[in-house]
Design an enzyme around this catalytic site. Structure first.
Site, PDB file in Angstrom:
ATOM      1  N   TYR A  89      -5.188  11.691   2.690  1.00  0.00           N
ATOM      2  CA  TYR A  89      -3.895  11.188   3.160  1.00  0.00           C
ATOM      3  C   TYR A  89      -3.873   9.655   3.110  1.00  0.00           C
ATOM      4  O   TYR A  89      -2.927   9.042   2.605  1.00  0.00           O
ATOM      5  CB  TYR A  89      -3.649  11.666   4.586  1.00  0.00           C
ATOM      6  CG  TYR A  89      -2.374  11.154   5.214  1.00  0.00           C
ATOM      7  CD1 TYR A  89      -1.159  11.805   5.002  1.00  0.00           C
ATOM      8  CD2 TYR A  89      -2.381  10.034   6.034  1.00  0.00           C
ATOM      9  CE1 TYR A  89       0.011  11.339   5.588  1.00  0.00           C
ATOM     10  CE2 TYR A  89      -1.213   9.549   6.612  1.00  0.00           C
ATOM     11  CZ  TYR A  89      -0.021  10.215   6.391  1.00  0.00           C
ATOM     12  OH  TYR A  89       1.137   9.742   6.963  1.00  0.00           O
ATOM     13  N   LYS A 120      -1.510   7.049   0.834  1.00  0.00           N
ATOM     14  CA  LYS A 120      -0.656   5.997   1.401  1.00  0.00           C
ATOM     15  C   LYS A 120      -1.037   4.622   0.869  1.00  0.00           C
ATOM     16  O   LYS A 120      -0.178   3.747   0.705  1.00  0.00           O
ATOM     17  CB  LYS A 120      -0.741   6.028   2.931  1.00  0.00           C
ATOM     18  CG  LYS A 120      -0.126   7.289   3.547  1.00  0.00           C
ATOM     19  CD  LYS A 120       1.318   7.479   3.125  1.00  0.00           C
ATOM     20  CE  LYS A 120       1.956   8.714   3.728  1.00  0.00           C
ATOM     21  NZ  LYS A 120       3.361   8.891   3.294  1.00  0.00           N
TER      22      LYS A 120
END
Length: 381
Positions: A254, A258
């Site tokens: 994750y 990002k």
């Protein structure tokens, strides 16, 4: 509802208060000017009158105190002026030094596409836009079914699609163009977090996270940017995260996705200006702390006065306000995150101390997503 009621009093509210009072150059500099004027010999009569006036209310004033007040006011005013200059330069640099033209944004005619808006942050953004203007055309693309009901007369179009599937993205974008039109605003909000370490996560966990969080925003931009470039008009919002700056263990995929969003945003800024001659297309990047959405459960364990767990509507309001301002930029929530981000340029040992503080954040990152054990694909429920 204000953010004070949502998250409780925190450092952002204190900073805003100080900025509008002590660090407000429009208040501090006049006080410094008055103090300087009162020090002049020709102002002795006025100074004596001021002393008598203050004394009549039980106060006490002399030249030494006037000089001290003047020095403090001058320092605060200078600091406030520097903050304002920095904000001004930041705003215009992010927008290629181009002001909004009269009639540039007509929210009766704009088409806003928000991914992942069946609930959570995306839903908050859509509801905020409809509250501003119920006539705005909204397109929602999400794998999950709608968890809220739009107003009966709202022009909201929902399309179900798996954003980890490139063929599905291409097909649904073609449908949007044919059935609704070319979006002028794109909010790449959809995201997933599986919550496994690199060792524990399956191939499907990693692939779905990267495809949904990073590949899909790239492809959505590729689908809808050509028309924005053609008209030199549009606004693209990217949802980044503080995990790109200080990635906690357990969500490496994750965090990596990002960090990729951050790089995409910065490169796209330059491409639009120098390669596509479309400098009026606005770009907004949101660097947020943890948000209370279906993406994860639990508490962060971080001091609520410094890094509160954000209410979804606090973030949604900030995005809607950015869109309605007509200008792009970087949104930091809470605001202290802009200073933490600066630590990326700090010595490695100092940055390591910051990263170590994320090790014991007691958050369940597994969110709402379910995976079909046979196919490795997302399930809608």
């Amino acid at each position: 509802m204000t953010s004070v009621a949502r998250e409780g009093l925190n450092i952002d509210h204190v900073a805003r208060f100080l900025r509008s009072t002590l660090l407000n150059e429009y208040l501090a500099l006049p006080i410094a000017t008055l103090a300087c004027w009162l020090r002049r010999e020709s102002s002795a009569t006025h100074f004596a009158s001021l002393i008598r006036l203050v004394s009549s209310y039980g106060g006490y004033l002399d030249k030494a105190r006037v000089e001290k007040v003047g020095s403090i006011a001058l320092a605060l005013g200078a600091a406030g002026t520097l903050f304002s200059i920095n904000d001004w330069l930041t705003k215009w640099a992010a927008n290629n030094w181009r002001a909004i033209k009269r009639g540039e944004w007509d929210w009766d005619r704009e088409i806003v596409l928000v991914t992942g808006a069946s609930g959570g942050l995306g839903a908050s953004v859509v509801q905020g836009l409809l509250a501003r203007n119920p006539r705005t055309t909204i397109v929602i693309i999400d794998f999950a079914p709608m968890a809220w009901t739009p107003p009966v007369d709202a022009k909201v179009h929902y399309y179900q699609a798996d954003l980890s599937d490139t063929a599905a993205i291409k097909a649904v974008c073609a449908r949007v163009r044919a059935e609704v039109g070319h979006p002028t605003v794109l909010v790449n909000n959809a995201g997933i977090a599986r919550g496994f370490t690199i060792l524990d996560g399956s191939y499907a966990d990693v692939e779905l996270t990267i495809k949904t969080n990073l590949t899909a925003p790239f492809l959505m931009i590729k689908e809808f940017l050509p028309d924005m470039v053609k008209h030199n008009h549009g606004h693209i919002v990217s949802i980044c995260s503080m995990s790109a700056i200080a990635p906690p263990p357990g969500i490496a995929d994750y965090s990596a996705s990002k960090a990729g969003i951050q790089a995409m945003h910065e490169a796209l800024q330059l491409e639009l200006k120098h390669r596509h001659n479309a400098p009026s297309i606005r770009l907004t990047n949101g660097i947020f702390n943890f948000i209370r959405t279906p993406l994860f459960k639990g508490e962060t364990g971080l001091p609520s006065r410094l890094a509160p767990l954000l209410h979804v509507d606090t973030v949604g309001d900030a995005i809607v306000n950015s869109l309605y301002s007509g200008y792009g930029g970087t949104l930091y929530l809470p605001g202290i995150m802009r200073y933490i981000s600066m630590l990326r340029g700090a010595p490695e040992w100092m940055l390591r101390i910051l990263r170590e503080s994320t090790v014991n954040i007691p958050v369940d990152f597994k969110g709402r997503q379910k995976i079909d054990e046979k196919t490795g694909a997302l399930r809608s429920s």
